[in-house]
Structures are given as C-alpha cells and as structure tokens.
Design a protein around this motif. Structure first.
Motif, short mmCIF file in Angstrom:
data_model
loop_
_atom_site.label_atom_id
_atom_site.label_comp_id
_atom_site.label_asym_id
_atom_site.label_seq_id
_atom_site.Cartn_x
_atom_site.Cartn_y
_atom_site.Cartn_z
N SER A 377 -47.61 6.40 -19.00
CA SER A 377 -46.47 6.14 -19.88
C SER A 377 -46.02 7.42 -20.58
O SER A 377 -44.83 7.66 -20.77
N LEU A 380 -44.18 9.71 -18.20
CA LEU A 380 -42.78 9.31 -18.12
C LEU A 380 -42.02 9.74 -19.37
O LEU A 380 -40.85 10.16 -19.30
N TRP A 397 -33.36 2.84 -22.29
CA TRP A 397 -34.15 2.27 -21.20
C TRP A 397 -35.35 3.15 -20.87
O TRP A 397 -36.34 2.68 -20.30
N TRP A 398 -35.28 4.44 -21.21
CA TRP A 398 -36.46 5.29 -21.04
C TRP A 398 -37.63 4.72 -21.85
O TRP A 398 -38.75 4.58 -21.35
N VAL A 400 -37.91 1.69 -23.05
CA VAL A 400 -38.27 0.37 -22.54
C VAL A 400 -39.26 0.50 -21.38
O VAL A 400 -40.26 -0.22 -21.31
N ALA A 401 -39.00 1.44 -20.48
CA ALA A 401 -39.89 1.66 -19.33
C ALA A 401 -41.26 2.16 -19.80
O ALA A 401 -42.30 1.73 -19.29
N VAL A 402 -41.27 3.06 -20.77
CA VAL A 402 -42.54 3.58 -21.31
C VAL A 402 -43.35 2.44 -21.91
O VAL A 402 -44.56 2.30 -21.66
N ALA A 404 -43.15 -0.71 -21.22
CA ALA A 404 -43.59 -1.65 -20.18
C ALA A 404 -44.89 -1.19 -19.53
O ALA A 404 -45.80 -1.99 -19.29
N ILE A 405 -45.00 0.11 -19.27
CA ILE A 405 -46.23 0.64 -18.68
C ILE A 405 -47.38 0.50 -19.68
O ILE A 405 -48.51 0.13 -19.32
#
Length: 493
Positions: A377, A380, A397-398, A400-402, A404-405
C-alpha cells in the motif's frame, strides 16, 4: 465448556446473534459507539492541530502534529495495560467497560469546549477511559467461546465489523461539522456518540451472563492495599516529573511527545520480561508467550505504517487531492471513512474464510500476509506522491486504492491477532494480555509518530517507498519463520 476456557467465562444460552452468543450483540454495539467517538475525533485531530489560528485551529507545524497524533494513539493503547490490570485484579471486565465509557464521554465533552487547552485535557481523559474499556470488552468477547474453537476467529471478525461500522459513520459527521462549521462542534458529535454507547451497554448487560462479572485474579486484603499504594506512588512520580519539566521550562509539546514515545517502548520491554520470568505460569504458557513476542513485533510494524492514515495520509488528502465533486469540495476527513466501509464489506468474507479454512492456515502466515499487503500500500502511495510533485492535485482514488490494500492486510492480521492473544494468554494474565496486544499498536504508533516527522524532510515518494519496501521484506521474513513460531505456540493454531 472445555477446561482451558478463560476463567469466569460462562456465556448465557438462548437467542443468538448471527449464529453467535446473544451477548455478542451488546458488545458489538458498545464497541461500535466507542469507535464512533474515537475515529470521529481522530479524523479531524491533525487537521485541527495544523489549521491556522485564524481558521479556528491551533496552528501547530505538521511535523509536531504528526508526532502528537502518533503519541496520542500510543497512549490510548498503552493505557490498556493498567486497564486490563484493573479488570483482572480489582473490579472485573464488565465494570471496567462501563466506567471507561463514562470517562471517554467526559473527555469528548471537554474537547467540545471552544478553547485551546480543552483539546489536550480532553485527550487525557479519553486516553484513561479507553484504557479501561478497550482491552476488557475484547476479553469479554473471548469469554463467549472455547479457547481453540474455530468459531472464535469468526466471532472476532463480526465484532471487528462493529468497530468499523462506527468508524465509517463518524468521519462523515464529525468531518463535516469540524471542517465546514466549527472544529469543536465536530468534537462534540463524538461526545454524543460515546454517550449512546454507554446507554446501550447499560441496557444490554442482562445478555452478558457471567462474562466479565468478576476479576480473574482478584487482589484481597493487604495485597489490595499494597497494590493501590504502589499505583498511587507511580501516579505521584509521574505528576512530579511533569512539574519538574514545567519548572525547568522543558514542558513543550515536542518534549512530552518524545518522552512518552520512549516510555511506551520501555514499558513494553518491561512487561514482556515480567511475564516471561513469572514462575507462576506453566512451561507451556511460557513457550506460547515466546511465540507471542514474534507476533507482537509483526503487529507493531504493521501499525507503524497503517495508522499514518490519520496523520500523513490525512494531510495528503487535505493538501494534494482534488476533492471537488460537482462544485462541492468534500472534507478531507471523509476519506477516513473509506477504510472502515471496506472492512464492513470484507469482515464477513474474512469470517467465512477463516471458518472455512479452519486450522489449515496458521496465525503466523496470516500475519505475514498482512505485513506484505501493508507494505505494498505504501509502495502505491509512493506513486501517488510522485504524481503530486509540483503542486498538482491527484485523484482521491489513489487513496481509496491504498486503503483497499491496507484493509486486506488488516483483516489478515488484526482480528486474528485479537483471537490469538486470547488463545495464547496465560490464565493469570487474561485481561492484561489484551492490553499487551493493544500495546503492539501503541509501540507502532509511538515509533510511527516519530517516523512521520521524516515526511517533512524527505521527499514524500522516498518516504513512502522506503517504509513500504521495509514492510514487504519483514512479511517475507515472517513466512520463513512460520514453522518455528507454530512450534512455540504448543498446539494453538
């Protein structure tokens, strides 16, 4: 109930809660409201500390604010140790949870007072109250199951979903009130949430049966008086030390934060030494504690990175993300709700997965997966920071992706760690062991608060990449030692 169930554990029969003891619903809701108050305040704390005085904030520099945030989190979890001791030796887990909730609510109400001093006074009360509530409510959840039951991990995962339901709702309310209207109004909303939690707990205590009703190892007579005297002396020494700092002109935010960070590490070393050298625990319990040392180190490393969501990543959200949607700029703190909503979705899946896999996947392996994902995470996040170089705003969204991981990693480590703690705990240290588990978070946050200072002197992409890769390497090392750790666990999976 098997003979190795926790002392005093006698969950009531009757109606069930998602196939689990009905008492789980009372503990679920109490913890939900406590986490509402905690995460609601946490979501806006660093933003309030760094906001300009003209905007109603305290105007503290980002480096110091990050350290304050990390140390505050560390103190919340450090106080779980004396909180567990109070339950084990004096008043029992049930009353500890009640009084902890009352003190937490008082702390949030103090923070709602619109003055600068109220924030630090309120944080002190919240630290004390959470120390009473947090480890002991988890101990009571463990009391509802046999020690090595496969349903135990599933029960803790459901309980963990309650934690994150409160954590999801809170930033949406306190963030809007704090960032858009008034910071102290946001703190006041957290106070109302904890009040709901206390009222719900009182109303639902009839569901708890004997769980947490009595101290596991009560102090009586002269032993009780001696222990209370020593506690009073310790408090007196602490107050004297603070007075010396004040008179010497050293009583600054940075000095106090640094001293508390060192204290957290020293307490950890001392506590493990005490348990491992205690002649009253069996050889098997001592062996399991040696395994627990490894799990503790892995967990501390995990939280060092993970809990920067409320500090370094929160400031990144405020300063470097494009939060404009249809002409409305949503509060940066709203992104703090991403993590818990993903856990709400993922926790039932994790509960099903651990129940399905049973003992085929060991606890150390789950910890290793959590460390690797946590590290990825931040790798990223390094890419996100590089995209923001030059002042460009990046998509939320960056983050959000972090998150999520990180959630995938958290579900592999945190609820499993709670369950492993109750299984590996020596009987004598039942509630205190939950305090020791939360001390892993304290150590991670205390060191993480100091590490976060580097985010101001290093480039952000270098900062995230360095600590992300370090977590991945540690996770891979954990995989290599899985067999040895399982051997030390002496039959506990």
């Amino acid at each position: 109930m098997s003979s190795d169930a926790p002392v005093g554990a006698r969950p009531p029969a009757g109606k069930t809660f998602f196939g689990h003891p009905r008492a789980l619903s009372t503990l679920f809701l109490t913890e939900m409201w406590e986490r509402f108050s905690f995460y609601g305040m946490r979501a806006i704390l660093v933003l309030y500390l760094t906001a300009a005085v003209a905007d109603g904030g305290l105007g503290i520099g980002e480096s110091t604010a990050n350290a304050v945030y990390g140390t505050y989190n560390a103190m919340v979890y450090l106080m779980a140790l004396p909180g567990g001791w109070v339950a084990d030796r004096l008043i029992g887990a049930r009353r500890s949870v009640l009084w902890g909730g009352v003190v937490i609510a008082a702390g949030h109400y103090v923070m709602a007072i619109p003055t600068g001093w109220s924030v630090f006074a309120g944080m002190t009360l919240i630290v004390l109250g959470t120390g009473l509530l947090k480890p002991n409510i988890s101990t009571m959840v463990g009391d509802l199951y046999e020690r090595d039951s496969p349903r135990r991990d599933a029960g803790f995962s459901i309980f963990y979903m309650g934690i994150n339901l409160g954590a999801f709702i809170a930033p949406l309310i306190t963030g809007f009130l704090g960032e858009k209207i008034n910071w102290h109004l946001g703190f006041g909303a957290a106070a109302v949430g904890m009040t709901f939690g206390v009222l719900q707990y009182v109303a639902g205590r009839r569901n708890l049966g004997d769980a947490g009703a009595r101290p596991a190892d009560p102090l009586l007579g002269a032993d009780r008086r001696r222990a209370l005297t020593r506690a009073g002396i310790a408090v007196g020494v602490l107050l004297l030390a603070l007075l010396v700092l004040l008179l010497a002109g050293w009583f600054t935010v940075d000095t106090v934060v640094n001293l508390l960070a060192v204290l957290t590490v020293l307490v950890t070393v001392g506590y493990f030494t005490r348990i491992l050298t205690d002649r009253e625990i069996s050889d098997t319990e001592r062996l399991r504690m040696r395994a627990y040392v490894w799990l503790f180190v892995f967990a501390a490393a995990f939280w060092l990175i993970y809990d920067q969501a409320g500090s370094v990543l929160n400031i990144f959200a405020a300063d470097r993300t494009d939060r404009n949607v249809g002409g409305f700029t949503f509060p940066a703190s709203w992104l703090q709700s991403v993590n818990p909503i993903l856990i709400i979705i993922g926790a039932p899946l994790a509960a099903w997965l651990w129940l399905k896999l049973g003992h085929r996947v060991s606890t150390p392996t789950k910890f290793a997966v959590g460390l690797v994902l946590n590290g990825l995470s931040f790798v990223l996040m390094a890419a996100a920071a590089r995209a923001a170089v030059g002042g460009d705003l990046v998509s939320p969204w960056w983050l959000v992706a972090v998150y999520a991981i990180q959630v995938a990693g958290e579900l592999s480590l945190s609820p499993v760690g709670l369950s492993a703690t109750t299984k590996l705990a020596p009987v004598k240290y039942a509630s205190q062991m939950l305090g020791l588990w939360f001390l892993a978070t304290a150590v991670g946050d205390a060191i993480g608060g100091q590490v976060a200072r580097l985010a101001q002197s290093w480039s952000q992409s270098t900062y995230f990449l360095t600590f992300g890769l370090a977590s991945v390497v540690l996770g891979l090392a954990a995989v290599m030692f899985t067999r040895q750790i399982r051997g030390l666990m002496a039959g506990i999976h």
